[in-house]
Write a protein that holds these residues in place. Sequence first.
Motif, mmCIF file in Angstrom:
data_model
loop_
_atom_site.group_PDB
_atom_site.id
_atom_site.type_symbol
_atom_site.label_atom_id
_atom_site.label_comp_id
_atom_site.label_asym_id
_atom_site.label_seq_id
_atom_site.Cartn_x
_atom_site.Cartn_y
_atom_site.Cartn_z
ATOM 1 N N ALA A 1 18.813 13.354 -37.447
ATOM 2 C CA ALA A 1 19.055 13.373 -36.002
ATOM 3 C C ALA A 1 20.123 12.355 -35.615
ATOM 4 C CB ALA A 1 17.757 13.096 -35.248
ATOM 5 N N VAL A 2 19.999 11.143 -36.126
ATOM 6 C CA VAL A 2 21.000 10.104 -35.822
ATOM 7 C C VAL A 2 22.370 10.507 -36.363
ATOM 8 C CG1 VAL A 2 21.682 7.725 -36.320
ATOM 9 C CG2 VAL A 2 19.319 8.244 -35.676
ATOM 10 N N TYR A 3 22.376 11.059 -37.566
ATOM 11 C CA TYR A 3 23.612 11.492 -38.217
ATOM 12 C C TYR A 3 24.342 12.536 -37.368
ATOM 13 C CZ TYR A 3 26.331 13.786 -42.000
ATOM 14 O OH TYR A 3 27.317 14.336 -42.778
ATOM 15 N N LEU A 4 23.633 13.563 -36.938
ATOM 16 C CA LEU A 4 24.261 14.641 -36.175
ATOM 17 C C LEU A 4 24.612 14.213 -34.754
ATOM 18 C CD1 LEU A 4 22.164 17.732 -37.345
ATOM 19 C CD2 LEU A 4 24.410 16.967 -38.149
ATOM 20 N N ILE A 5 23.736 13.437 -34.113
ATOM 21 C CA ILE A 5 24.035 12.970 -32.754
ATOM 22 C C ILE A 5 25.270 12.075 -32.760
ATOM 23 C CG2 ILE A 5 23.203 11.497 -30.873
ATOM 24 C CD1 ILE A 5 20.384 12.555 -31.481
ATOM 25 N N THR A 6 25.360 11.212 -33.765
ATOM 26 C CA THR A 6 26.543 10.351 -33.879
ATOM 27 C C THR A 6 27.804 11.186 -34.048
ATOM 28 O OG1 THR A 6 25.198 8.612 -34.896
ATOM 29 C CG2 THR A 6 27.586 8.444 -35.160
ATOM 30 N N PHE A 7 27.706 12.223 -34.877
ATOM 31 C CA PHE A 7 28.876 13.083 -35.075
ATOM 32 C C PHE A 7 29.269 13.774 -33.775
ATOM 33 C CE2 PHE A 7 30.809 17.203 -35.929
ATOM 34 C CZ PHE A 7 31.898 16.813 -36.689
ATOM 35 N N VAL A 8 28.301 14.316 -33.052
ATOM 36 C CA VAL A 8 28.597 15.023 -31.801
ATOM 37 C C VAL A 8 29.283 14.090 -30.803
ATOM 38 C CG1 VAL A 8 27.554 16.113 -29.783
ATOM 39 C CG2 VAL A 8 26.795 16.750 -32.077
ATOM 40 N N ILE A 9 28.775 12.851 -30.698
ATOM 41 C CA ILE A 9 29.362 11.891 -29.754
ATOM 42 C C ILE A 9 30.804 11.575 -30.124
ATOM 43 C CG2 ILE A 9 29.232 9.514 -28.919
ATOM 44 C CD1 ILE A 9 26.175 9.753 -29.142
ATOM 45 N N LEU A 10 31.034 11.232 -31.395
ATOM 46 C CA LEU A 10 32.384 10.860 -31.827
ATOM 47 C C LEU A 10 33.330 12.056 -31.798
ATOM 48 C CD1 LEU A 10 31.639 8.446 -34.829
ATOM 49 C CD2 LEU A 10 32.217 7.863 -32.463
ATOM 50 N N ALA A 11 32.833 13.222 -32.202
ATOM 51 C CA ALA A 11 33.683 14.411 -32.196
ATOM 52 C C ALA A 11 34.038 14.831 -30.774
ATOM 53 C CB ALA A 11 32.979 15.553 -32.931
ATOM 54 N N ALA A 12 33.071 14.783 -29.868
ATOM 55 C CA ALA A 12 33.357 15.124 -28.470
ATOM 56 C C ALA A 12 34.386 14.163 -27.877
ATOM 57 C CB ALA A 12 32.062 15.089 -27.659
ATOM 58 N N PHE A 13 34.262 12.893 -28.230
ATOM 59 C CA PHE A 13 35.240 11.900 -27.750
ATOM 60 C C PHE A 13 36.637 12.221 -28.278
ATOM 61 C CE2 PHE A 13 37.682 8.094 -28.822
ATOM 62 C CZ PHE A 13 37.835 7.520 -27.574
ATOM 63 N N SER A 14 36.747 12.467 -29.587
ATOM 64 C CA SER A 14 38.063 12.703 -30.182
ATOM 65 C C SER A 14 38.691 13.987 -29.651
ATOM 66 C CB SER A 14 37.952 12.765 -31.704
ATOM 67 O OG SER A 14 37.233 13.907 -32.117
ATOM 68 N N MET A 15 37.873 15.025 -29.434
ATOM 69 C CA MET A 15 38.400 16.272 -28.894
ATOM 70 C C MET A 15 38.835 16.099 -27.443
ATOM 71 S SD MET A 15 35.610 18.887 -30.596
ATOM 72 C CE MET A 15 36.425 20.434 -30.220
ATOM 73 N N ALA A 16 38.078 15.314 -26.685
ATOM 74 C CA ALA A 16 38.449 15.053 -25.292
ATOM 75 C C ALA A 16 39.778 14.297 -25.224
ATOM 76 C CB ALA A 16 37.347 14.249 -24.603
ATOM 77 N N VAL A 17 39.950 13.325 -26.111
ATOM 78 C CA VAL A 17 41.213 12.576 -26.158
ATOM 79 C C VAL A 17 42.361 13.508 -26.529
ATOM 80 C CG1 VAL A 17 42.487 10.789 -27.424
ATOM 81 C CG2 VAL A 17 40.149 10.353 -26.651
ATOM 82 N N THR A 18 42.131 14.371 -27.510
ATOM 83 C CA THR A 18 43.178 15.292 -27.955
ATOM 84 C C THR A 18 43.621 16.224 -26.832
ATOM 85 O OG1 THR A 18 42.283 15.249 -30.205
ATOM 86 C CG2 THR A 18 43.754 17.065 -29.654
ATOM 87 N N ILE A 19 42.664 16.784 -26.102
ATOM 88 C CA ILE A 19 42.993 17.714 -25.012
ATOM 89 C C ILE A 19 43.592 16.971 -23.817
ATOM 90 C CG2 ILE A 19 41.995 19.329 -23.356
ATOM 91 C CD1 ILE A 19 39.973 20.091 -25.525
ATOM 92 N N ALA A 20 43.036 15.793 -23.494
ATOM 93 C CA ALA A 20 43.539 15.018 -22.354
ATOM 94 C C ALA A 20 44.977 14.568 -22.562
ATOM 95 C CB ALA A 20 42.639 13.812 -22.107
ATOM 96 N N THR A 21 45.359 14.346 -23.810
ATOM 97 C CA THR A 21 46.733 13.936 -24.115
ATOM 98 C C THR A 21 47.624 15.130 -24.444
ATOM 99 O OG1 THR A 21 46.114 13.571 -26.441
ATOM 100 C CG2 THR A 21 46.020 11.672 -24.964
ATOM 101 N N ARG A 22 47.096 16.338 -24.171
ATOM 102 C CA ARG A 22 47.849 17.580 -24.381
ATOM 103 C C ARG A 22 48.343 17.705 -25.824
ATOM 104 N NH1 ARG A 22 48.813 20.121 -19.612
ATOM 105 N NH2 ARG A 22 48.492 18.910 -17.697
ATOM 106 N N PHE A 23 47.458 17.351 -26.753
ATOM 107 C CA PHE A 23 47.689 17.504 -28.186
ATOM 108 C C PHE A 23 48.861 16.655 -28.680
ATOM 109 C CE2 PHE A 23 45.952 21.416 -26.434
ATOM 110 C CZ PHE A 23 44.803 21.583 -27.198
#
Length: 286
Positions: free
Chosen positions: A243-265
């Motif tokens: 649970a900790v492993y997957l939740i940590t991944f979701v948090i970090l992945a959502a952050f990185s994807m949000a940064v990628t989209i917000a900066t227009r790739f």
Amino acid sequence: MRIPSLLRKELAWGRHKLLVLVLIFVLLPGALAYGTLAYEHVLPRDTPVAIVAQDDSVSQDDIAITRAAVTFFSDPKTYDSRSAAFHALEREQVYAIVSVPPDVGVGETPTTFRLYVDGSIVPYHQASEAVVNVMSQYLQEGLPSSIEVERTVVGEERSLSEYLVPTFELLLLMLVALAYLPYTLANEQAVFDRLRIESSLERVVAWKLAFFTGLMAVPLAVFATFVSSFNYGISVTAVGAVAVYLITFVILAAFSMAVTIATRFATWGRLVNLATFLFLLLFSGL
């Protein structure tokens, strides 16, 4: 676009990237798990160590002599009671406890110090065997009486290799979430406009996040296989650990994807994600 269509899209992408996916999700975790065998002995320096009296007859001179001896290889901290010292050891505020006997260096009878270490603080409890010898040497050189240092391990013992398994798991997780996933997202920039005709951008991105989250079960299984074959006394597939492993991944992945989209790739968006990875690597206490 319906979920089966999105799934087929991700599977089609996965077939074209099969070699890279095998490298990242199978071979890399396997190499990291196997690499834990290489780490068996370390010698920490300047580590916090608790100094506490064995009983009420211990004088301040006894404490001062002991502090002077252990300062050569640690950062001593004096505690007024044994309970406070052991609480600090349990909280990992100190790595060991030196129990000071009364009348240090007085008389001809051997003076026995006790060194307590926690078996779960792996980087220290194995090295503490060498610390006992060093401590005995420094005390013996400065005192006329015979010195003995007894080492006691409290709690359940773990090997350093076992200790490193979850560390390497999180390292791989951060690499995928903050480096590889944003890279693949940026490479698909050209198809997003076409996908948005049939589905919302949020839905496409959410499905990619879900797909990669499920994909993270593969390295988890690889680690579990190595842990089982090495007979480590840990379980990487325990419910809480997964649970900790997957939740940590979701948090970090959502952050990185949000940064990628917000900066227009843009490239500097990847640099932000890379900087986040380096910050976590250096300061998160893996």
